[in-house]
Scaffold this motif. Structure first.
Motif, PDB file in Angstrom:
ATOM      1  N   THR A  75      -8.833   2.817  13.346  1.00 17.94           N
ATOM      2  CA  THR A  75      -8.093   4.052  13.097  1.00 17.94           C
ATOM      3  C   THR A  75      -7.729   4.149  11.626  1.00 17.94           C
ATOM      4  O   THR A  75      -7.168   3.213  11.044  1.00 17.94           O
ATOM      5  CB  THR A  75      -6.812   4.090  13.953  1.00 17.94           C
ATOM      6  N   VAL A  76      -8.025   5.271  11.008  1.00 12.26           N
ATOM      7  CA  VAL A  76      -7.746   5.472   9.582  1.00 12.26           C
ATOM      8  C   VAL A  76      -6.292   5.913   9.419  1.00 12.26           C
ATOM      9  O   VAL A  76      -5.875   6.930   9.967  1.00 12.26           O
ATOM     10  CB  VAL A  76      -8.698   6.518   8.984  1.00 12.26           C
ATOM     11  N   VAL A  77      -5.545   5.110   8.680  1.00 13.55           N
ATOM     12  CA  VAL A  77      -4.148   5.433   8.424  1.00 13.55           C
ATOM     13  C   VAL A  77      -4.007   6.347   7.210  1.00 13.55           C
ATOM     14  O   VAL A  77      -3.265   7.328   7.217  1.00 13.55           O
ATOM     15  CB  VAL A  77      -3.325   4.143   8.229  1.00 13.55           C
ATOM     16  N   ARG A  78      -4.766   6.022   6.162  1.00 11.04           N
ATOM     17  CA  ARG A  78      -4.693   6.775   4.910  1.00 11.04           C
ATOM     18  C   ARG A  78      -5.904   6.415   4.076  1.00 11.04           C
ATOM     19  O   ARG A  78      -6.565   5.403   4.326  1.00 11.04           O
ATOM     20  CB  ARG A  78      -3.394   6.458   4.182  1.00 11.04           C
ATOM     21  N   ALA A  79      -6.152   7.209   3.072  1.00  7.05           N
ATOM     22  CA  ALA A  79      -7.215   6.918   2.103  1.00  7.05           C
ATOM     23  C   ALA A  79      -6.589   6.667   0.740  1.00  7.05           C
ATOM     24  O   ALA A  79      -5.585   7.297   0.378  1.00  7.05           O
ATOM     25  CB  ALA A  79      -8.212   8.063   2.031  1.00  7.05           C
ATOM     26  N   THR A  80      -7.168   5.747  -0.006  1.00  6.25           N
ATOM     27  CA  THR A  80      -6.678   5.474  -1.361  1.00  6.25           C
ATOM     28  C   THR A  80      -7.067   6.614  -2.302  1.00  6.25           C
ATOM     29  O   THR A  80      -7.790   7.542  -1.926  1.00  6.25           O
ATOM     30  CB  THR A  80      -7.258   4.151  -1.871  1.00  6.25           C
ATOM     31  N   HIS A  81      -6.586   6.530  -3.546  1.00 11.43           N
ATOM     32  CA  HIS A  81      -6.914   7.582  -4.512  1.00 11.43           C
ATOM     33  C   HIS A  81      -8.411   7.638  -4.783  1.00 11.43           C
ATOM     34  O   HIS A  81      -8.952   8.685  -5.135  1.00 11.43           O
ATOM     35  CB  HIS A  81      -6.159   7.327  -5.821  1.00 11.43           C
ATOM     36  N   GLY A  82      -9.096   6.508  -4.614  1.00 12.37           N
ATOM     37  CA  GLY A  82     -10.535   6.497  -4.820  1.00 12.37           C
ATOM     38  C   GLY A  82     -11.327   6.905  -3.592  1.00 12.37           C
ATOM     39  O   GLY A  82     -12.561   6.897  -3.632  1.00 12.37           O
ATOM     40  N   GLY A  83     -10.634   7.228  -2.498  1.00 19.67           N
ATOM     41  CA  GLY A  83     -11.323   7.663  -1.293  1.00 19.67           C
ATOM     42  C   GLY A  83     -11.637   6.549  -0.320  1.00 19.67           C
ATOM     43  O   GLY A  83     -12.289   6.789   0.702  1.00 19.67           O
ATOM     44  N   LEU A  87       0.814  -1.216   0.000  1.00 12.39           N
ATOM     45  CA  LEU A  87       0.000   0.000   0.000  1.00 12.39           C
ATOM     46  C   LEU A  87       0.850   1.269   0.000  1.00 12.39           C
ATOM     47  O   LEU A  87       0.290   2.376   0.047  1.00 12.39           O
ATOM     48  CB  LEU A  87      -0.913  -0.001   1.224  1.00 12.39           C
ATOM     49  N   ASN A  88       2.180   1.117   0.014  1.00  9.26           N
ATOM     50  CA  ASN A  88       3.104   2.252  -0.018  1.00  9.26           C
ATOM     51  C   ASN A  88       2.853   3.197   1.172  1.00  9.26           C
ATOM     52  O   ASN A  88       2.728   4.416   1.015  1.00  9.26           O
ATOM     53  CB  ASN A  88       2.989   3.019  -1.344  1.00  9.26           C
ATOM     54  N   ILE A  89       2.808   2.595   2.364  1.00 12.86           N
ATOM     55  CA  ILE A  89       2.574   3.367   3.590  1.00 12.86           C
ATOM     56  C   ILE A  89       3.823   3.279   4.460  1.00 12.86           C
ATOM     57  O   ILE A  89       4.200   2.183   4.892  1.00 12.86           O
ATOM     58  CB  ILE A  89       1.361   2.827   4.371  1.00 12.86           C
ATOM     59  N   PRO A  90       4.499   4.381   4.738  1.00  9.64           N
ATOM     60  CA  PRO A  90       5.662   4.339   5.647  1.00  9.64           C
ATOM     61  C   PRO A  90       5.218   4.170   7.101  1.00  9.64           C
ATOM     62  O   PRO A  90       4.084   4.486   7.470  1.00  9.64           O
ATOM     63  CB  PRO A  90       6.334   5.694   5.414  1.00  9.64           C
TER      64      PRO A  90
END
Length: 408
Positions: free
Chosen positions: A229-237, A182-185
């Motif tokens: 807990t939300v870490v990140r959202a994808t490009h589609g939201g 997911l390319n999350i550091p």
């Protein structure tokens, strides 16, 4: 009248002198404890122990400064001149720590150790679950959040240290493959967890004559709050939750020791440390009373088992020395009476013994010295020499009376 008043004052000093089994000969010291988790001892030495030690060397009244560095831990001991007030010394150390704070790594905060000495360890107990319904983590929580706070409020207690068991904590075990996919550091995960565990401030709203305070409640209360807990959202939201990249569980904190009782398995223990200059016997009795009052509120099957109680040693030592003093006073009185062969004359040196012993406690009380094995043993040794002058004077009076009667 002066002798009677002094004897009464000595009796008062005997009843109010602090009791202990052993004399406290430790130095006036202040301990500075600093935690820097995960760092090696050499890094802790360079970044924490050395700056604090070098700063405290110039503090007034300091004789020595000693530092010890461990894995993630730093201890600095500031030894002050004899006779220095312990709380004045702690204030000076706090002043110098405020000056050195800017030289320490970010997020590192030194704290002072308890206002106690090396012989302040006066009582220890173990929490034992006979029913087996509570595990070591639950027993440790009972110790940390119930017993420890109750005992620390007892007068004369400086600290209650918890040992053994497991400290419960939320644990996030990251999956590196999912993070990479997911390319999350890792920094984004840390920031998301930190920011999600907080409240959001709002404003007040007046409605129908009533004022309402609006706020957002965001503190984590259970595992599901952490998992969602939300870490990140994808490009589609689409949101990426923490549970999508990690395993979130309850687990024990890392520990480097355990407590075992009578060869029957692990338990949770508590160590009661007495405050500097307190009466050890009174502190222990107060701790026992507080523990007895808390037994009714413990879960079914949980018992408090004393494992170390210095009051038994104190009472035994005082009882032995008290008996020795009485025996010695009786023997010395008998010897005086046999040699003088005069009851009224023998009363003078005989009464000197209890009065002299009582008066010896007056300076002990005001100097803060405890009635212990060493001090009472010194009094026992001095009883024989204490009556020498009185015996010589009485005997000399008898000789003079004999000469006067012979020449009269």
């Amino acid at each position: 009248l002066l002798v009677v008043a002094g004897a009464a004052f000595g009796v008062y000093a005997i009843h109010n002198a602090p009791l202990d089994a052993i004399p406290d000969l430790s130095d006036v010291q202040v301990i500075v404890f600093t935690e820097w988790p995960g760092r090696s001892p050499d890094l802790v030495e360079d970044q924490i122990t050395y700056p604090i030690s070098s700063s405290l060397l110039s503090a007034p009244g300091v004789r020595f400064v000693r530092g010890q560095s461990f894995f993630g831990l730093s201890f600095v001991y500031a030894i002050f001149e004899d006779g220095t007030d312990i709380y004045w010394a702690r204030s000076r150390v706090l002043e110098y720590l405020a000056g050195v704070q800017g030289q320490l790594p970010d997020g590192v905060t030194p704290v002072l150790g308890p206002d106690a000495t090396g012989v302040g360890w006066v009582y220890e107990y173990a929490l034992v679950d006979r029913s087996g319904s509570l595990d070591l983590a639950e027993l440790r929580s009972l110790q940390d959040w119930s017993l420890r706070f109750a005992l620390e409020s007892v007068r004369g207690v400086a600290e209650v240290a918890s040992v053994g068991g497991f400290v419960r904590q939320y644990q996030v075990q990251l999956d590196p493959n999912r993070l990479r996919a997911l390319n999350i550091p890792i920094g984004d995960v840390l920031r998301a967890v930190r920011e999600s565990n907080d409240d959001a401030g709002g404003r007040s709203l007046e409605l129908a004559g009533h004022e309402y305070v609006i706020r957002g409640r965001g503190y984590i209360e259970d595992l599901n709050d952490l998992r969602r807990t939300v870490v990140r959202a994808t490009h589609g939201g689409t949101p990426i939750y923490l549970e999508d990249v990690a395993l979130v569980t309850l687990g024990p904190d890392m520990r480097r020791g355990l407590v075992e009782l009578d060869g029957k398995g692990e338990v949770v223990g508590g160590i009661v440390v007495m405050r500097y200059g307190e009466n050890a016997l009174r502190v222990i009795q107060a701790v026992k009373e507080r523990l007895a009052s808390m037994k009714a509120g413990l879960p079914a099957g949980v018992e408090i088992v004393p494992t170390y109680d210095r009051s038994e040693l104190i009472e035994g030592a005082i009882h032995t020395l008290r008996r020795t003093l009485l025996e010695e006073m009786a023997i010395v009185s008998l010897v005086i009476f046999v040699f003088l062969l005069h009851a009224r004359s023998a009363l003078i040196p005989i009464l000197t013994i209890p009065i002299g012993v009582a008066l010896a406690f007056v300076p002990m009380l005001y100097q803060g010295l405890t009635a212990n094995i060493m001090s009472l043993g010194g009094i026992a040794v001095a009883i024989g020499a204490m009556v020498d002058a009185a015996i010589i004077l009485v005997e000399n009076v008898h000789k003079r009376l004999e000469e006067w009667e012979a020449t009269g």
